[in-house]
Design an enzyme around this catalytic site. Structure first.
Site, PDB file in Angstrom:
ATOM      1  N   HIS A 156      -9.296 -12.129   1.445  1.00 38.06           N
ATOM      2  CA  HIS A 156      -8.105 -11.320   1.132  1.00 38.06           C
ATOM      3  C   HIS A 156      -6.974 -12.182   0.578  1.00 38.06           C
ATOM      4  O   HIS A 156      -6.976 -13.401   0.726  1.00 38.06           O
ATOM      5  CB  HIS A 156      -7.611 -10.589   2.389  1.00 38.06           C
ATOM      6  CG  HIS A 156      -8.424  -9.366   2.703  1.00 38.06           C
ATOM      7  ND1 HIS A 156      -9.633  -9.413   3.360  1.00 38.06           N
ATOM      8  CD2 HIS A 156      -8.202  -8.049   2.436  1.00 38.06           C
ATOM      9  CE1 HIS A 156     -10.128  -8.197   3.488  1.00 38.06           C
ATOM     10  NE2 HIS A 156      -9.277  -7.345   2.935  1.00 38.06           N
ATOM     11  N   HIS A 157      -5.970 -11.491   0.023  1.00 44.63           N
ATOM     12  CA  HIS A 157      -4.745 -12.144  -0.464  1.00 44.63           C
ATOM     13  C   HIS A 157      -4.067 -12.902   0.684  1.00 44.63           C
ATOM     14  O   HIS A 157      -4.261 -12.582   1.864  1.00 44.63           O
ATOM     15  CB  HIS A 157      -3.801 -11.102  -1.059  1.00 44.63           C
ATOM     16  CG  HIS A 157      -3.403 -10.010  -0.102  1.00 44.63           C
ATOM     17  ND1 HIS A 157      -2.319 -10.107   0.719  1.00 44.63           N
ATOM     18  CD2 HIS A 157      -3.982  -8.821   0.183  1.00 44.63           C
ATOM     19  CE1 HIS A 157      -2.219  -9.024   1.465  1.00 44.63           C
ATOM     20  NE2 HIS A 157      -3.224  -8.222   1.158  1.00 44.63           N
ATOM     21  N   LYS A 167      -2.027 -11.245   3.783  1.00 45.65           N
ATOM     22  CA  LYS A 167      -2.626 -10.407   4.836  1.00 45.65           C
ATOM     23  C   LYS A 167      -2.409 -11.088   6.180  1.00 45.65           C
ATOM     24  O   LYS A 167      -2.813 -12.231   6.378  1.00 45.65           O
ATOM     25  CB  LYS A 167      -4.113 -10.166   4.571  1.00 45.65           C
ATOM     26  CG  LYS A 167      -4.741  -9.246   5.618  1.00 45.65           C
ATOM     27  CD  LYS A 167      -6.114  -8.770   5.201  1.00 45.65           C
ATOM     28  CE  LYS A 167      -6.817  -7.986   6.310  1.00 45.65           C
ATOM     29  NZ  LYS A 167      -6.096  -6.790   6.735  1.00 45.65           N
ATOM     30  N   THR A 177      -4.738  -1.556   9.538  1.00 47.58           N
ATOM     31  CA  THR A 177      -5.868  -2.166  10.241  1.00 47.58           C
ATOM     32  C   THR A 177      -5.417  -2.702  11.608  1.00 47.58           C
ATOM     33  O   THR A 177      -4.243  -2.640  11.953  1.00 47.58           O
ATOM     34  CB  THR A 177      -6.472  -3.290   9.392  1.00 47.58           C
ATOM     35  OG1 THR A 177      -5.405  -4.140   8.952  1.00 47.58           O
ATOM     36  CG2 THR A 177      -7.196  -2.731   8.194  1.00 47.58           C
ATOM     37  N   ALA A 192      -9.199   5.013   8.684  1.00 44.60           N
ATOM     38  CA  ALA A 192     -10.215   4.349   7.850  1.00 44.60           C
ATOM     39  C   ALA A 192      -9.801   2.913   7.580  1.00 44.60           C
ATOM     40  O   ALA A 192      -8.771   2.666   6.958  1.00 44.60           O
ATOM     41  CB  ALA A 192     -10.400   5.098   6.533  1.00 44.60           C
ATOM     42  N   MET A 246       0.832  -1.208   0.000  1.00 47.30           N
ATOM     43  CA  MET A 246       0.000   0.000   0.000  1.00 47.30           C
ATOM     44  C   MET A 246       0.864   1.254   0.000  1.00 47.30           C
ATOM     45  O   MET A 246       0.561   2.230  -0.690  1.00 47.30           O
ATOM     46  CB  MET A 246      -0.919   0.001   1.233  1.00 47.30           C
ATOM     47  CG  MET A 246      -2.071  -0.954   1.146  1.00 47.30           C
ATOM     48  SD  MET A 246      -3.221  -0.556  -0.188  1.00 47.30           S
ATOM     49  CE  MET A 246      -3.977   0.919   0.448  1.00 47.30           C
ATOM     50  N   GLY A 268     -10.135  -5.324   9.072  1.00 47.62           N
ATOM     51  CA  GLY A 268     -10.664  -4.110   9.715  1.00 47.62           C
ATOM     52  C   GLY A 268     -12.007  -3.731   9.122  1.00 47.62           C
ATOM     53  O   GLY A 268     -12.916  -3.279   9.828  1.00 47.62           O
ATOM     54  N   GLY A 285      -4.322   4.043   7.497  1.00 43.88           N
ATOM     55  CA  GLY A 285      -5.044   2.989   6.785  1.00 43.88           C
ATOM     56  C   GLY A 285      -4.743   1.621   7.366  1.00 43.88           C
ATOM     57  O   GLY A 285      -5.405   0.640   7.038  1.00 43.88           O
TER      58      GLY A 285
HETATM   59  P1  NAP Z   1       2.856  -4.670   3.705  1.00 46.20           P
HETATM   60  O1  NAP Z   1       3.115  -4.839   2.242  1.00 46.20           O
HETATM   61  O2  NAP Z   1       3.302  -5.726   4.655  1.00 46.20           O
HETATM   62  O3  NAP Z   1       3.494  -3.258   4.111  1.00 46.20           O
HETATM   63  C1  NAP Z   1       3.676  -2.798   5.414  1.00 46.20           C
HETATM   64  C2  NAP Z   1       5.060  -2.192   5.477  1.00 46.20           C
HETATM   65  O4  NAP Z   1       5.218  -1.479   6.705  1.00 46.20           O
HETATM   66  C3  NAP Z   1       6.165  -3.273   5.453  1.00 46.20           C
HETATM   67  O5  NAP Z   1       7.209  -2.869   4.580  1.00 46.20           O
HETATM   68  C4  NAP Z   1       6.606  -3.317   6.908  1.00 46.20           C
HETATM   69  O6  NAP Z   1       7.921  -3.784   7.084  1.00 46.20           O
HETATM   70  C5  NAP Z   1       6.466  -1.859   7.270  1.00 46.20           C
HETATM   71  N1  NAP Z   1       6.482  -1.600   8.710  1.00 46.20           N
HETATM   72  C6  NAP Z   1       6.066  -2.417   9.724  1.00 46.20           C
HETATM   73  N2  NAP Z   1       6.214  -1.795  10.906  1.00 46.20           N
HETATM   74  C7  NAP Z   1       6.761  -0.575  10.646  1.00 46.20           C
HETATM   75  C8  NAP Z   1       7.151   0.509  11.464  1.00 46.20           C
HETATM   76  N3  NAP Z   1       7.034   0.481  12.785  1.00 46.20           N
HETATM   77  N4  NAP Z   1       7.669   1.610  10.871  1.00 46.20           N
HETATM   78  C9  NAP Z   1       7.798   1.663   9.519  1.00 46.20           C
HETATM   79  N5  NAP Z   1       7.427   0.651   8.690  1.00 46.20           N
HETATM   80  C10 NAP Z   1       6.915  -0.443   9.241  1.00 46.20           C
HETATM   81  O7  NAP Z   1       1.301  -4.456   3.971  1.00 46.20           O
HETATM   82  P2  NAP Z   1       0.218  -3.722   3.036  1.00 46.20           P
HETATM   83  O8  NAP Z   1      -0.482  -4.720   2.202  1.00 46.20           O
HETATM   84  O9  NAP Z   1       0.852  -2.529   2.383  1.00 46.20           O
HETATM   85  O10 NAP Z   1      -0.832  -3.251   4.134  1.00 46.20           O
HETATM   86  C11 NAP Z   1      -0.483  -2.348   5.157  1.00 46.20           C
HETATM   87  C12 NAP Z   1      -1.661  -2.163   6.094  1.00 46.20           C
HETATM   88  O11 NAP Z   1      -2.707  -1.506   5.396  1.00 46.20           O
HETATM   89  C13 NAP Z   1      -2.284  -3.472   6.619  1.00 46.20           C
HETATM   90  O12 NAP Z   1      -2.710  -3.281   7.953  1.00 46.20           O
HETATM   91  C14 NAP Z   1      -3.462  -3.683   5.703  1.00 46.20           C
HETATM   92  O13 NAP Z   1      -4.467  -4.480   6.289  1.00 46.20           O
HETATM   93  C15 NAP Z   1      -3.901  -2.264   5.529  1.00 46.20           C
HETATM   94  N6  NAP Z   1      -4.742  -1.963   4.373  1.00 46.20           N
HETATM   95  C16 NAP Z   1      -5.646  -0.981   4.543  1.00 46.20           C
HETATM   96  C17 NAP Z   1      -6.434  -0.575   3.482  1.00 46.20           C
HETATM   97  C18 NAP Z   1      -7.402   0.554   3.705  1.00 46.20           C
HETATM   98  O14 NAP Z   1      -8.114   0.911   2.754  1.00 46.20           O
HETATM   99  N7  NAP Z   1      -7.463   1.128   4.889  1.00 46.20           N
HETATM  100  C19 NAP Z   1      -6.300  -1.191   2.241  1.00 46.20           C
HETATM  101  C20 NAP Z   1      -5.355  -2.192   2.090  1.00 46.20           C
HETATM  102  C21 NAP Z   1      -4.555  -2.573   3.159  1.00 46.20           C
HETATM  103  P3  NAP Z   1       8.107  -5.343   7.573  1.00 46.20           P
HETATM  104  O15 NAP Z   1       7.573  -6.183   6.469  1.00 46.20           O
HETATM  105  O16 NAP Z   1       9.584  -5.438   7.776  1.00 46.20           O
HETATM  106  O17 NAP Z   1       7.310  -5.479   8.856  1.00 46.20           O
END
Ligand code: NAP
Length: 255
Positions: free
Chosen positions: A145-146, A149, A93, A115, A13, A155, A91
């Site tokens: 979901h994929h 997740k 969750t 959100a 994201m 959320g 964003g």
């Molecule tokens: P992702 O690909 O795993 O990306 C999260 C990134 O944040 C990873 O690179 C992770 O590193 C990093 N991270 C973890 N802890 C951190 C910290 N303390 N400081 C800085 N970076 C940190 O996940 P994603 O698919 O992008 O999703 C991210 C979040 O958004 C999830 O909670 C997902 O459910 C949510 N989401 C929300 C929406 C919405 O519309 N609100 C839509 C889609 C997804 P590491 O891998 O090393 O931990």
């Protein structure tokens, strides 16, 4: 012009959000933070990914931090940003009701938009579900979901259950009477509404809300096929963050 820091910038994201901010008029990307990809340069900028959010916030004028990280780190990030008196869009969750109470407590004059789903279609699905709950007494949620997740249920499904339960009058409290031959067969329960989580390769973010009443069902279904579906909602939050009052939970409150 709004100065924006993206936290989780190397995530799935976060990368989309970085591109959104780079292409968005009236916003400037001034910092990128992630635990992964540290030192990686963001194309067409002089910015490199750093792993210390507090340092970035100390060394730049920042108007808003956008956080798409992980459920286990998001509260820590929120505390850091509020501590620096900076507005935030979240964003990520996994934020619980206790977390929301803490945020309200520590927020001061800052503004934060949280959100669980930034896709407009998903927000409409939640709103229509809330409306349907007035008329149909039984409901279950299936969220899909994929396979990467980490957290479940999503959320969005938790938020949908919260919204439905505000209008649901008659759902019988009979779930505990079922015998589960395999534990978890009936799903998780939020506000007495069952939520079933599916994780599969090939999926992105999908949800069905199935209402039942005598002799009929109603299914409300939303599919995000691409992460671009979340970006208009994030852009709207960036535009509106200055004008909101304290904590806003749910995109529906700024539409
Ligand atoms: P992702 O690909 O795993 O990306 C999260 C990134 O944040 C990873 O690179 C992770 O590193 C990093 N991270 C973890 N802890 C951190 C910290 N303390 N400081 C800085 N970076 C940190 O996940 P994603 O698919 O992008 O999703 C991210 C979040 O958004 C999830 O909670 C997902 O459910 C949510 N989401 C929300 C929406 C919405 O519309 N609100 C839509 C889609 C997804 P590491 O891998 O090393 O931990």
């Amino acid at each position: 012009m709004k100065s924006v820091v993206v936290n989780g910038a190397d995530g799935k994201m976060g990368k989309e959000v970085v591109n959104l901010i780079l292409s968005k008029a009236n916003s400037e990307l001034v910092g990128v933070c992630d635990k992964k990809g540290v030192g990686k340069k963001i194309e067409s900028t002089d910015l490199k990914i750093k792993d210390n959010l507090a340092d970035i916030l100390d060394n730049k004028e920042v108007d808003v931090v956008i956080d798409f990280t992980t459920p286990d780190s998001v509260m820590d990030n929120i505390r850091k940003v509020i501590n620096k008196n900076i507005n935030m869009i979240v964003g990520t969750t996994g934020i619980t009701e206790d977390n929301l109470a803490e945020i309200k407590n520590i927020l001061g004059n800052n503004k934060i938009i949280i959100a669980p789903n930034f896709a407009l279609g998903a927000v409409l699905m939640m709103e229509f579900s809330k409306k349907a709950a007035k008329y149909m007494e039984d409901v279950e949620i299936i969220e899909l979901h994929h396979d990467n997740k980490i957290d479940s249920p999503s959320g969005t499904s938790i938020r949908t259950a919260e919204l439905i339960s505000q209008n649901l009058n008659n759902q019988e409290n009979d779930k505990q009477d079922y015998i589960e031959n395999l534990p978890g067969a009936r799903g998780a329960s939020k506000d007495n509404i069952n939520i079933h989580s599916v994780r599969l390769k090939g999926l992105l973010a999908h949800q069905q809300v199935i209402f039942g009443t005598e002799g009929q069902t109603l299914t409300l279904k939303h599919d995000s096929f691409d992460r671009s579906s979340f970006m208009p909602g994030v852009a709207m939050a960036v535009d509106k963050i200055d004008k909101v009052n304290g904590l806003v939970h749910g995109l529906e409150n700024i539409l």
